[in-house]
Design a protein around this motif. Structure first.
Motif, PDB file in Angstrom:
ATOM      1  N   LYS A   6       0.835  -1.208   0.000  1.00 24.56           N
ATOM      2  CA  LYS A   6       0.000   0.000   0.000  1.00 24.56           C
ATOM      3  C   LYS A   6       0.872   1.261   0.000  1.00 24.56           C
ATOM      4  CE  LYS A   6      -3.763   1.598   2.491  1.00 24.56           C
ATOM      5  NZ  LYS A   6      -4.620   1.639   3.701  1.00 24.56           N
ATOM      6  N   ALA A   7       1.872   1.274   0.845  1.00 25.81           N
ATOM      7  CA  ALA A   7       2.768   2.443   0.935  1.00 25.81           C
ATOM      8  C   ALA A   7       3.554   2.632  -0.362  1.00 25.81           C
ATOM      9  CB  ALA A   7       3.723   2.277   2.114  1.00 25.81           C
ATOM     10  N   PHE A   8       3.886   1.531  -0.993  1.00 27.39           N
ATOM     11  CA  PHE A   8       4.656   1.558  -2.251  1.00 27.39           C
ATOM     12  C   PHE A   8       3.969   2.425  -3.299  1.00 27.39           C
ATOM     13  CE2 PHE A   8       5.831  -0.372  -6.386  1.00 27.39           C
ATOM     14  CZ  PHE A   8       7.205  -0.421  -6.282  1.00 27.39           C
ATOM     15  N   ARG A   9       2.631   2.305  -3.371  1.00 22.81           N
ATOM     16  CA  ARG A   9       1.875   3.048  -4.396  1.00 22.81           C
ATOM     17  C   ARG A   9       2.082   4.558  -4.258  1.00 22.81           C
ATOM     18  NH1 ARG A   9       0.948  -1.706  -6.270  1.00 22.81           N
ATOM     19  NH2 ARG A   9      -0.643  -3.009  -5.324  1.00 22.81           N
ATOM     20  N   GLN A  10       2.221   5.034  -3.013  1.00 22.16           N
ATOM     21  CA  GLN A  10       2.450   6.462  -2.804  1.00 22.16           C
ATOM     22  C   GLN A  10       3.868   6.879  -3.177  1.00 22.16           C
ATOM     23  OE1 GLN A  10       0.475   6.149   1.004  1.00 22.16           O
ATOM     24  NE2 GLN A  10      -0.882   5.823  -0.749  1.00 22.16           N
ATOM     25  N   HIS A  11       4.811   6.010  -2.851  1.00 19.99           N
ATOM     26  CA  HIS A  11       6.216   6.426  -2.927  1.00 19.99           C
ATOM     27  C   HIS A  11       6.921   6.054  -4.220  1.00 19.99           C
ATOM     28  CE1 HIS A  11       6.431   7.845   1.233  1.00 19.99           C
ATOM     29  NE2 HIS A  11       5.659   6.818   1.538  1.00 19.99           N
ATOM     30  N   VAL A  12       6.460   5.003  -4.901  1.00 26.58           N
ATOM     31  CA  VAL A  12       7.164   4.545  -6.102  1.00 26.58           C
ATOM     32  C   VAL A  12       6.197   4.449  -7.286  1.00 26.58           C
ATOM     33  CG1 VAL A  12       8.873   2.900  -6.999  1.00 26.58           C
ATOM     34  CG2 VAL A  12       8.601   3.148  -4.519  1.00 26.58           C
ATOM     35  N   PRO A  13       5.720   5.594  -7.771  1.00 20.27           N
ATOM     36  CA  PRO A  13       4.804   5.548  -8.910  1.00 20.27           C
ATOM     37  C   PRO A  13       5.505   4.919 -10.115  1.00 20.27           C
ATOM     38  CG  PRO A  13       5.545   7.813  -8.483  1.00 20.27           C
ATOM     39  CD  PRO A  13       6.024   6.974  -7.337  1.00 20.27           C
ATOM     40  N   GLY A  14       4.785   4.047 -10.797  1.00 18.91           N
ATOM     41  CA  GLY A  14       5.384   3.399 -11.971  1.00 18.91           C
ATOM     42  C   GLY A  14       6.197   2.160 -11.632  1.00 18.91           C
ATOM     43  N   GLY A  15       6.401   1.907 -10.344  1.00 19.12           N
ATOM     44  CA  GLY A  15       7.137   0.709  -9.952  1.00 19.12           C
ATOM     45  C   GLY A  15       6.214  -0.493  -9.854  1.00 19.12           C
ATOM     46  N   LEU A  16       6.804  -1.673  -9.782  1.00 18.16           N
ATOM     47  CA  LEU A  16       6.033  -2.909  -9.615  1.00 18.16           C
ATOM     48  C   LEU A  16       6.548  -3.630  -8.381  1.00 18.16           C
ATOM     49  CD1 LEU A  16       6.048  -4.306 -13.281  1.00 18.16           C
ATOM     50  CD2 LEU A  16       4.181  -3.083 -12.153  1.00 18.16           C
ATOM     51  N   ILE A  17       5.610  -4.137  -7.570  1.00 18.53           N
ATOM     52  CA  ILE A  17       6.011  -4.859  -6.353  1.00 18.53           C
ATOM     53  C   ILE A  17       5.156  -6.107  -6.155  1.00 18.53           C
ATOM     54  CG2 ILE A  17       4.486  -3.505  -4.815  1.00 18.53           C
ATOM     55  CD1 ILE A  17       6.811  -3.708  -2.695  1.00 18.53           C
ATOM     56  N   GLY A  18       5.782  -7.137  -5.624  1.00 17.91           N
ATOM     57  CA  GLY A  18       5.062  -8.359  -5.276  1.00 17.91           C
ATOM     58  C   GLY A  18       5.938  -9.222  -4.396  1.00 17.91           C
ATOM     59  N   PRO A  19       5.341 -10.177  -3.688  1.00  9.50           N
ATOM     60  CA  PRO A  19       6.151 -11.105  -2.895  1.00  9.50           C
ATOM     61  C   PRO A  19       6.771 -12.169  -3.797  1.00  9.50           C
ATOM     62  CG  PRO A  19       3.836 -11.715  -2.751  1.00  9.50           C
ATOM     63  CD  PRO A  19       3.901 -10.476  -3.611  1.00  9.50           C
ATOM     64  N   SER A  20       7.832 -12.814  -3.331  1.00 11.84           N
ATOM     65  CA  SER A  20       8.355 -14.005  -4.007  1.00 11.84           C
ATOM     66  C   SER A  20       7.879 -15.214  -3.223  1.00 11.84           C
ATOM     67  CB  SER A  20       9.882 -14.007  -4.031  1.00 11.84           C
ATOM     68  OG  SER A  20      10.353 -13.250  -5.105  1.00 11.84           O
ATOM     69  N   PHE A  21       7.201 -16.085  -3.917  1.00  2.40           N
ATOM     70  CA  PHE A  21       6.606 -17.245  -3.252  1.00  2.40           C
ATOM     71  C   PHE A  21       7.368 -18.506  -3.637  1.00  2.40           C
ATOM     72  CE2 PHE A  21       3.408 -20.665  -3.066  1.00  2.40           C
ATOM     73  CZ  PHE A  21       3.123 -20.581  -1.719  1.00  2.40           C
ATOM     74  N   ALA A  22       7.687 -19.350  -2.643  1.00  2.00           N
ATOM     75  CA  ALA A  22       8.325 -20.642  -2.938  1.00  2.00           C
ATOM     76  C   ALA A  22       7.224 -21.593  -3.376  1.00  2.00           C
ATOM     77  CB  ALA A  22       9.036 -21.192  -1.706  1.00  2.00           C
ATOM     78  N   TYR A  23       7.059 -21.718  -4.685  1.00  2.00           N
ATOM     79  CA  TYR A  23       5.937 -22.509  -5.198  1.00  2.00           C
ATOM     80  C   TYR A  23       6.400 -23.896  -5.611  1.00  2.00           C
ATOM     81  CZ  TYR A  23       1.516 -23.474  -7.624  1.00  2.00           C
ATOM     82  OH  TYR A  23       0.308 -24.008  -8.030  1.00  2.00           O
ATOM     83  N   SER A  24       5.975 -24.891  -4.835  1.00  2.00           N
ATOM     84  CA  SER A  24       6.174 -26.288  -5.200  1.00  2.00           C
ATOM     85  C   SER A  24       4.795 -26.850  -5.512  1.00  2.00           C
ATOM     86  CB  SER A  24       6.792 -27.073  -4.043  1.00  2.00           C
ATOM     87  OG  SER A  24       8.032 -26.501  -3.698  1.00  2.00           O
ATOM     88  N   PRO A  25       4.391 -26.830  -6.785  1.00  2.00           N
ATOM     89  CA  PRO A  25       3.049 -27.292  -7.125  1.00  2.00           C
ATOM     90  C   PRO A  25       2.827 -28.726  -6.628  1.00  2.00           C
ATOM     91  CG  PRO A  25       4.105 -26.310  -9.037  1.00  2.00           C
ATOM     92  CD  PRO A  25       5.162 -26.445  -7.966  1.00  2.00           C
ATOM     93  N   ALA A  26       1.608 -28.980  -6.148  1.00  2.00           N
ATOM     94  CA  ALA A  26       1.262 -30.317  -5.661  1.00  2.00           C
ATOM     95  C   ALA A  26       0.775 -31.193  -6.811  1.00  2.00           C
ATOM     96  CB  ALA A  26       0.180 -30.203  -4.582  1.00  2.00           C
ATOM     97  N   TYR A  27       1.208 -32.463  -6.797  1.00  2.00           N
ATOM     98  CA  TYR A  27       0.701 -33.493  -7.713  1.00  2.00           C
ATOM     99  C   TYR A  27       0.049 -34.585  -6.853  1.00  2.00           C
ATOM    100  CZ  TYR A  27       3.940 -32.185 -11.638  1.00  2.00           C
ATOM    101  OH  TYR A  27       4.621 -31.571 -12.654  1.00  2.00           O
ATOM    102  N   PRO A  28      -0.992 -35.246  -7.373  1.00  2.00           N
ATOM    103  CA  PRO A  28      -1.493 -36.449  -6.698  1.00  2.00           C
ATOM    104  C   PRO A  28      -0.635 -37.658  -7.074  1.00  2.00           C
ATOM    105  CG  PRO A  28      -2.868 -35.931  -8.584  1.00  2.00           C
ATOM    106  CD  PRO A  28      -1.799 -34.872  -8.538  1.00  2.00           C
ATOM    107  N   ALA A  29      -0.402 -38.568  -6.117  1.00  2.00           N
ATOM    108  CA  ALA A  29       0.403 -39.759  -6.403  1.00  2.00           C
ATOM    109  C   ALA A  29      -0.300 -40.697  -7.378  1.00  2.00           C
ATOM    110  CB  ALA A  29       0.743 -40.489  -5.106  1.00  2.00           C
TER     111      ALA A  29
END
Ligand code: BG6
Length: 477
Positions: free
Chosen positions: A210-233
């Motif tokens: 939320k704060a980013f939108r005020q301070h860094v116009p034109g920037g892009l922000i997001g979290p980095s997620f450790a994604y290990s997709p699940a498969y069924p056995a």
């Protein structure tokens, strides 16, 4: 809008590589830096492989210019690095440490001078120890304000120079280790505290976006997620249900909170039933919805395959940190799911399944569920490397791994995924948190082991391979 053939990478595709402060910098108390939780944790007996720590790491703090020169030689388009919070605020808050800011400003300026796009991670696990001591770090809502102050300091300083930002790195993996497995600081094993700390981290993540939108116009922000997709056995409905449970509990819990501002329904119902659900105060979910990301950073290493787990069955187990193949036990939540080997996939020496198709699946699942652009913020192979004659490192296994995953990116683009870039993990060799220096990831070999070493930088075969991938815009794989 530029036009490109479907099997081409976009002109502005960010061919990158990544690192994290604690894993490369060293200089653990240089120029006013305060201690982080990792500075203390790694000194406790038995916590890391062979007692390794990041006091010196690969000494990037003192060799930054040499490292960026290598990036420029390689032709890198983006470099993802993290800022160490206790370099900026040695005790987490209070007086800002100008020398800490100056270090990152210099790094950013040198990157920009070489047309390398900085991708700045705000938090890659090195919490100021002072905040852990004072109020228990991520377990107390006071961290939201302290984290916001630290992030805004960086926004104000670097808004004109840095376009791509990562908020929290792998909250899921870090807090699972910290509060379920007891393998990251503060080494707790308590599921209620685990979900409570995560809830507070979601709020902090939303506040700084939320704060980013005020301070860094034109920037892009997001979290980095450790994604290990699940498969069924298997297609046994019991395995299908286990897979659904695992996808909700190990992935969607974070992804839905970040991107939708709500928790997945079945998992939340289960936690409420068990008295393990986080306390959601009035205004919390509104905040989450006001602080959703511009893109999702994806750290992809492997898929996990799940099967049925009876009550009284397998519990959570720690991962292989020795590189002795085949030593990882099944891990899960009794009554919900447990991991099973995937007979179709080869594994690394650390038992991580090698699955480029899984990365294509990961990108498609995320893109279709959340409708956001994606960036691979980490992907790579940790292996033992050998220094060969003539100071060469013949890491053809790493080239094979990276090539197949870059191809998966290309296929995901064909599938309609909006993919901003691909950051290989890692640029130089690094300290692997629990695995010491013997688990190597870099394009650049660093001559050191658990005892130390010359810290010389040597280009591996994979360095030259990636250099030509970048030069050919992904045509020469
Ligand atoms: C991620 C982290 O978990 O994967 C990195 O963001 C880490 O910091 C990488 O190094 C590889 O994991 P590991 O445990 O092999 O170092």
């Amino acid at each position: 809008m530029h036009h490109h053939k479907f099997n081409d990478f976009p002109q502005d595709f960010l061919w990158g590589a990544a690192s994290a402060a604690y894993q490369v910098e060293g200089g653990w108390d240089a120029d006013g830096k305060g201690p982080s939780v990792w500075d203390l944790f790694t000194k406790l007996p038995g916590k890391t492989f062979a007692g390794s720590n990041g006091d010196v790491a690969v000494d990037h703090y003192h060799r930054m210019e040499e490292d960026v020169a290598l990036m420029a030689e390689m032709g890198l388009k983006a470099y993802r690095f993290s800022v160490s919070w206790p370099r900026i605020y040695p005790t987490g808050r209070g007086e800002v440490n100008e020398a800490g800011l100056a270090f990152y400003e210099k790094l950013i300026d040198i990157l920009l001078a070489h047309q390398i796009e900085p991708v700045l991670t705000l938090y890659h696990w090195d919490l100021p120890q002072a905040l852990q001591d004072e109020y228990g770090g991520w377990e107390d809502r006071r961290i939201i304000e302290d984290f916001e102050r630290y992030c805004v300091t960086l926004y104000q300083r670097f808004a004109g120079k840095v376009k791509y930002w990562v908020s929290l790195n792998e909250q899921n993996y870090n807090l699972t280790n910290a509060y379920q497995l007891g393998t990251h600081p503060p080494a707790v094993q308590d599921r209620k505290r685990f979900f409570a700390a995560n809830h507070i981290a979601f709020l902090a993540n939303a506040r700084v976006i939320k704060a980013f939108r005020q301070h860094v116009p034109g920037g892009l922000i997001g979290p980095s997620f450790a994604y290990s997709p699940a498969y069924p056995a298997s297609c046994d409905p019991k395995d299908m249900l286990a897979y659904e449970n695992a996808e909700e509990f190990t992935n969607l819990w974070w992804l839905d909170a970040y991107c939708f501002g709500r928790y997945p329904q079945a998992a939340l119902a289960y936690l409420r039933e068990n008295g393990e659900a986080p306390e959601i105060l009035p205004g919390d979910l509104e905040l989450l919805r006001e602080g959703t990301p511009d893109y999702i950073g994806v750290n992809y290493y492997y898929t996990l395959t799940y099967t049925d787990n009876p009550l009284g069955g397998q519990t959570m187990q720690r991962i292989n940190t020795t590189g002795k193949k085949g030593t990882t036990p099944p891990s899960g939540i009794p009554g919900l799911y447990k991991t099973a080997p995937n007979p179709h996939l080869e594994t690394s020496n650390w038992d991580w399944a090698i699955d480029p198709t899984g990365m294509r699946i990961a990108l498609r699942r995320l893109s279709s569920r959340y409708g956001l652009p994606l960036m691979i913020t980490e992907n790579g192979l940790g292996e033992f490397d050998k220094l060969a004659a003539g100071d060469r490192v013949h890491d053809d296994y790493r080239i094979d791994y990276l090539r197949s995953h870059v191809k998966a990116c290309q296929e995901a683009l064909q599938d309609g995924v909006e993919l901003l870039g691909y950051c290989a993990w890692s640029f130089t060799d690094i300290l692997s948190w629990l695995n010491g220096y013997q688990k190597r990831y870099g394009f650049v070999f660093v001559e050191r082991d658990e005892q130390g070493g010359s810290l010389r930088r040597l280009k591996k075969d994979s360095f030259f391979w990636y250099q030509s991938v970048i030069a050919s815009q992904g045509k020469q794989l």
